[in-house]
Design a protein around this motif. Sequence first.
Motif, mmCIF file in Angstrom:
data_model
loop_
_atom_site.group_PDB
_atom_site.id
_atom_site.type_symbol
_atom_site.label_atom_id
_atom_site.label_comp_id
_atom_site.label_asym_id
_atom_site.label_seq_id
_atom_site.Cartn_x
_atom_site.Cartn_y
_atom_site.Cartn_z
ATOM 1 N N ARG B 166 138.684 3.643 91.152
ATOM 2 C CA ARG B 166 138.873 2.205 90.935
ATOM 3 C C ARG B 166 137.523 1.499 90.834
ATOM 4 N NH1 ARG B 166 144.133 1.358 91.195
ATOM 5 N NH2 ARG B 166 145.390 2.390 92.799
ATOM 6 N N THR B 167 136.621 1.871 91.752
ATOM 7 C CA THR B 167 135.300 1.242 91.755
ATOM 8 C C THR B 167 134.583 1.466 90.425
ATOM 9 O OG1 THR B 167 135.166 1.578 94.135
ATOM 10 C CG2 THR B 167 133.088 1.179 92.998
ATOM 11 N N LYS B 168 134.826 2.635 89.833
ATOM 12 C CA LYS B 168 134.184 2.975 88.564
ATOM 13 C C LYS B 168 134.908 2.345 87.368
ATOM 14 C CE LYS B 168 130.379 5.102 88.323
ATOM 15 N NZ LYS B 168 129.333 4.369 87.588
ATOM 16 N N GLY B 169 135.983 1.599 87.658
ATOM 17 C CA GLY B 169 136.677 0.911 86.565
ATOM 18 C C GLY B 169 137.677 1.768 85.811
ATOM 19 N N ILE B 170 138.047 2.915 86.378
ATOM 20 C CA ILE B 170 139.057 3.762 85.727
ATOM 21 C C ILE B 170 140.388 3.036 85.708
ATOM 22 C CG2 ILE B 170 140.429 5.877 86.072
ATOM 23 C CD1 ILE B 170 137.810 7.227 86.937
ATOM 24 N N ARG B 171 141.090 3.148 84.595
ATOM 25 C CA ARG B 171 142.389 2.507 84.457
ATOM 26 C C ARG B 171 143.466 3.499 84.899
ATOM 27 N NH1 ARG B 171 145.286 1.918 78.749
ATOM 28 N NH2 ARG B 171 147.267 1.035 79.468
ATOM 29 N N PHE B 172 144.354 3.079 85.808
ATOM 30 C CA PHE B 172 145.458 3.939 86.260
ATOM 31 C C PHE B 172 146.729 3.550 85.532
ATOM 32 C CE2 PHE B 172 142.546 4.408 89.827
ATOM 33 C CZ PHE B 172 142.713 5.738 90.189
ATOM 34 N N VAL B 173 147.390 4.520 84.962
ATOM 35 C CA VAL B 173 148.683 4.293 84.307
ATOM 36 C C VAL B 173 149.737 5.061 85.114
ATOM 37 C CG1 VAL B 173 150.030 4.603 82.196
ATOM 38 C CG2 VAL B 173 147.588 4.045 82.055
ATOM 39 N N PRO B 174 150.550 4.348 85.910
ATOM 40 C CA PRO B 174 151.466 5.029 86.837
ATOM 41 C C PRO B 174 152.755 5.501 86.166
ATOM 42 C CG PRO B 174 151.620 2.675 87.146
ATOM 43 C CD PRO B 174 150.604 2.888 86.053
ATOM 44 N N LEU B 175 152.625 6.354 85.170
ATOM 45 C CA LEU B 175 153.785 6.857 84.428
ATOM 46 C C LEU B 175 153.675 8.365 84.299
ATOM 47 C CD1 LEU B 175 153.747 4.195 81.559
ATOM 48 C CD2 LEU B 175 155.412 4.324 83.415
ATOM 49 N N SER B 176 154.778 8.988 83.838
ATOM 50 C CA SER B 176 154.741 10.415 83.531
ATOM 51 C C SER B 176 154.410 10.609 82.056
ATOM 52 C CB SER B 176 156.101 11.065 83.790
ATOM 53 O OG SER B 176 156.459 10.904 85.126
ATOM 54 N N VAL B 177 153.820 11.763 81.767
ATOM 55 C CA VAL B 177 153.556 12.135 80.372
ATOM 56 C C VAL B 177 154.705 13.014 79.885
ATOM 57 C CG1 VAL B 177 152.060 13.520 78.884
ATOM 58 C CG2 VAL B 177 151.066 11.930 80.540
ATOM 59 N N GLU B 178 155.328 12.609 78.783
ATOM 60 C CA GLU B 178 156.446 13.386 78.237
ATOM 61 C C GLU B 178 155.945 14.442 77.250
ATOM 62 O OE1 GLU B 178 160.118 11.296 77.975
ATOM 63 O OE2 GLU B 178 159.376 11.272 80.042
ATOM 64 N N ALA B 179 154.931 14.066 76.460
ATOM 65 C CA ALA B 179 154.443 15.001 75.436
ATOM 66 C C ALA B 179 153.000 14.686 75.088
ATOM 67 C CB ALA B 179 155.311 14.914 74.184
ATOM 68 N N VAL B 180 152.325 15.728 74.584
ATOM 69 C CA VAL B 180 150.933 15.619 74.156
ATOM 70 C C VAL B 180 150.877 15.918 72.661
ATOM 71 C CG1 VAL B 180 148.718 16.834 74.281
ATOM 72 C CG2 VAL B 180 149.901 16.173 76.389
ATOM 73 N N ALA B 181 150.063 15.153 71.933
ATOM 74 C CA ALA B 181 149.835 15.475 70.520
ATOM 75 C C ALA B 181 148.348 15.724 70.317
ATOM 76 C CB ALA B 181 150.312 14.328 69.631
ATOM 77 N N ALA B 182 148.015 16.809 69.586
ATOM 78 C CA ALA B 182 146.621 17.166 69.334
ATOM 79 C C ALA B 182 145.962 16.118 68.444
ATOM 80 C CB ALA B 182 146.554 18.539 68.659
ATOM 81 N N GLY B 183 144.632 16.151 68.440
ATOM 82 C CA GLY B 183 143.894 15.287 67.543
ATOM 83 C C GLY B 183 144.182 15.663 66.094
ATOM 84 N N GLY B 184 144.136 14.683 65.172
ATOM 85 C CA GLY B 184 144.485 14.938 63.769
ATOM 86 C C GLY B 184 143.287 15.435 62.986
ATOM 87 N N ALA B 185 143.557 15.997 61.829
ATOM 88 C CA ALA B 185 142.495 16.471 60.945
ATOM 89 C C ALA B 185 141.667 15.280 60.461
ATOM 90 C CB ALA B 185 143.099 17.213 59.760
ATOM 91 N N GLY B 186 142.290 14.126 60.359
ATOM 92 C CA GLY B 186 141.596 12.930 59.873
ATOM 93 C C GLY B 186 140.637 12.317 60.892
ATOM 94 N N GLY B 187 140.502 12.972 62.048
ATOM 95 C CA GLY B 187 139.549 12.466 63.029
ATOM 96 C C GLY B 187 140.183 11.692 64.166
ATOM 97 N N GLY B 188 141.489 11.430 64.092
ATOM 98 C CA GLY B 188 142.165 10.755 65.201
ATOM 99 C C GLY B 188 142.180 11.669 66.417
ATOM 100 N N GLY B 189 142.020 11.105 67.605
ATOM 101 C CA GLY B 189 141.988 11.915 68.810
ATOM 102 C C GLY B 189 143.382 12.269 69.296
ATOM 103 N N PRO B 190 143.450 13.066 70.347
ATOM 104 C CA PRO B 190 144.751 13.429 70.937
ATOM 105 C C PRO B 190 145.406 12.212 71.594
ATOM 106 C CG PRO B 190 142.964 14.231 72.309
ATOM 107 C CD PRO B 190 142.319 13.657 71.091
ATOM 108 N N SER B 191 146.711 12.307 71.758
ATOM 109 C CA SER B 191 147.439 11.194 72.378
ATOM 110 C C SER B 191 148.547 11.736 73.268
ATOM 111 C CB SER B 191 148.029 10.279 71.306
ATOM 112 O OG SER B 191 148.977 11.005 70.549
#
Lengths: 369, 369
Positions: B166-191
């Motif tokens: 928290r002190t370092k300014g990290i953002r906490f998102v209190p949710l579960s992750v359902e799925a991961v998507a890899a970064g795209g060939a076009g340069g978009g990052g993972p999500s």
Amino acid sequence: MAARVLVVGGGVIGLSCAWRLAEAGHEVTLVAPDPGRDSASWVAAGMLAPVTEVQFGEAPLTELLREGAARWKEFATSLERASGHDVGYDESGTLTVALDTSDRAALDQLLAYQHSLGCTAHRRTASECRALVPSLTPTLRGGIEVPGDHHVDNRALLGALVQACRTKGIRFVPLSVEAVAAGGAGGGGPSVDLSDGSRLGSDHLLLAAGTGTPHIGGLGAAGLPEIRPVKGHILRLGPAEGRTGPPLLPRTVRALVHGRSIYLVPRPDGTLVVGATMEERGTDLGVRAGAVHELLCDARAVVPGIDELELLEAGTGLRPATPDNTPVVGWTALAGVAVASGHFRNGMLLAPLTAAAVVDLFGAAPGDE
Amino acid sequence: MAARVLVVGGGVIGLSCAWRLAEAGHEVTLVAPDPGRDSASWVAAGMLAPVTEVQFGEAPLTELLREGAARWKEFATSLERASGHDVGYDESGTLTVALDTSDRAALDQLLAYQHSLGCTAHRRTASECRALVPSLTPTLRGGIEVPGDHHVDNRALLGALVQACRTKGIRFVPLSVEAVAAGGAGGGGPSVDLSDGSRLGSDHLLLAAGTGTPHIGGLGAAGLPEIRPVKGHILRLGPAEGRTGPPLLPRTVRALVHGRSIYLVPRPDGTLVVGATMEERGTDLGVRAGAVHELLCDARAVVPGIDELELLEAGTGLRPATPDNTPVVGWTALAGVAVASGHFRNGMLLAPLTAAAVVDLFGAAPGDE
């Protein structure tokens, strides 16, 4: 004429008396911080077992317990009707088993004593015991079957009593009682000082505060016997999530395990209540590691399958005991103040009888029915 | 340039990586339903014990554990400075005792193996053991002292990590992750797709979800090893209310009790953490009666005085284990997605080393400091 009655205490005794007094036409107020829950009754197992509870040298108490048991069926039926709730009254009987030959000898002595008091109890061989309860350990040394010792779901019972009290219009005051004052010579009734600083008056007052009694002021001249707390540890074990099949125990099982007593009481949902230690340690309510170990150790010696159950709860309660282990029910030396306490191991069993005695004591108010 | 980093998982690994990544200048978001608490780390004992944890045939892992231990003092100091919280890092060392002669023989074999790996470990007689820890049972058969195996208060550590994040300014998102998507060939990052239906993007993604990993969609092509849950039961025992005096254990005690392993780790407030079973039973988190019995039985065999402690908590956790019991830390086959998981019994010990490895992996962003 209906009296204004104050009941102090929200365990099975206070609630049963309050309900029956309201049924008898009195205007009842019940004072307890958390009726039903904040009591020894909440952690009880709910055994209704006058024969299995027989203790050498306590024949008059046994007589009282049997009288109490005789009232139970009508009480349960009447309460279920009044509250609309099932109380889990179960007449499947009780089996007490012996784990070693010394335990067997002790049970045989107990059986002879039960017979001498005219109780119905049958000697059973190990295989007869296992036919009644297949999950018992194969190494047991036989036991005693008492078909007339039943049980009730203590928490369902307390919930039904609270509901029946509400239905009857009983007023709940969720506070503690700090002190009691006797009725005055001028005709004023007894009163209580509450934890919020207020005072409540009444025509009659019933102390059903169990081990809370010594903490209430103003009782020095009441002539009460000493009421000491006898701590009990109890466990609640339940089937693992998703497990189905027949319940581990089809009836209450008690046992002597190398001289130590234990009981396992089933609930309709498959939960087992396992108890109980007997410890005189003041009012400490902490759950001791050694006591939990002892209960688990003895319970799995009797029914090995409990290893696979989930430990849902480890709790403690304080039984209110008098010097002779017999309840004290009647008027105190304070004008207008009665007592119903000291029910020790038998609060559930004696609640119907005690409530009837208190109704007699205060007099019914038929004109208001 | 600072990267936007998404960390999935709020156990000791996720939190340590998040904190160190933020210190390295990255913009970090941590996704976890209840950071610190909803994890195997919360029910851990906090042992930092590379030597005592030595397993035959796992020499490379031992090397890793020793490297992890070497980082701890600096990590604790730096975290305490960053968070303002004490993490209960304790260098009192570890004593492992044997209860019978077979246990003694097993410990002697272990000691020889520890020496063969160049570890510092001393053979101790029964009386030497009891001089170090007077509350030990008089019947023990000696043991091994490992002065370099330390412990940390796992819950204090997790609290400090959350605070430092928290002190370092990290953002906490209190949710579960359902799925991961890899970064795209076009340069978009993972999500990641979150349990509320929203999506979060990033430049780099770190999976530190422990035994939650198999429940996250989209990882089929990630090339991850199987991460299986190994359930552990753990107890927390504390001094009875009002009891004072020296703590029951001045250091961590481990034991072989007729072939079964147990440990008792002290906390500054007098609490003992007693564990732990190792059970492969899927993701069931129920507290089994048999496991609680086993822990109490073995703990009181080692330290009889635990009978008088209060049972404060009986809990379970799921350790994330890989097929070779070694953690997996590095890039996955999905673009932009890294993993830090499978730390099994050694998440606390390896957190500083793993966090450093992840910072190296993602590259520091000194320009932003």
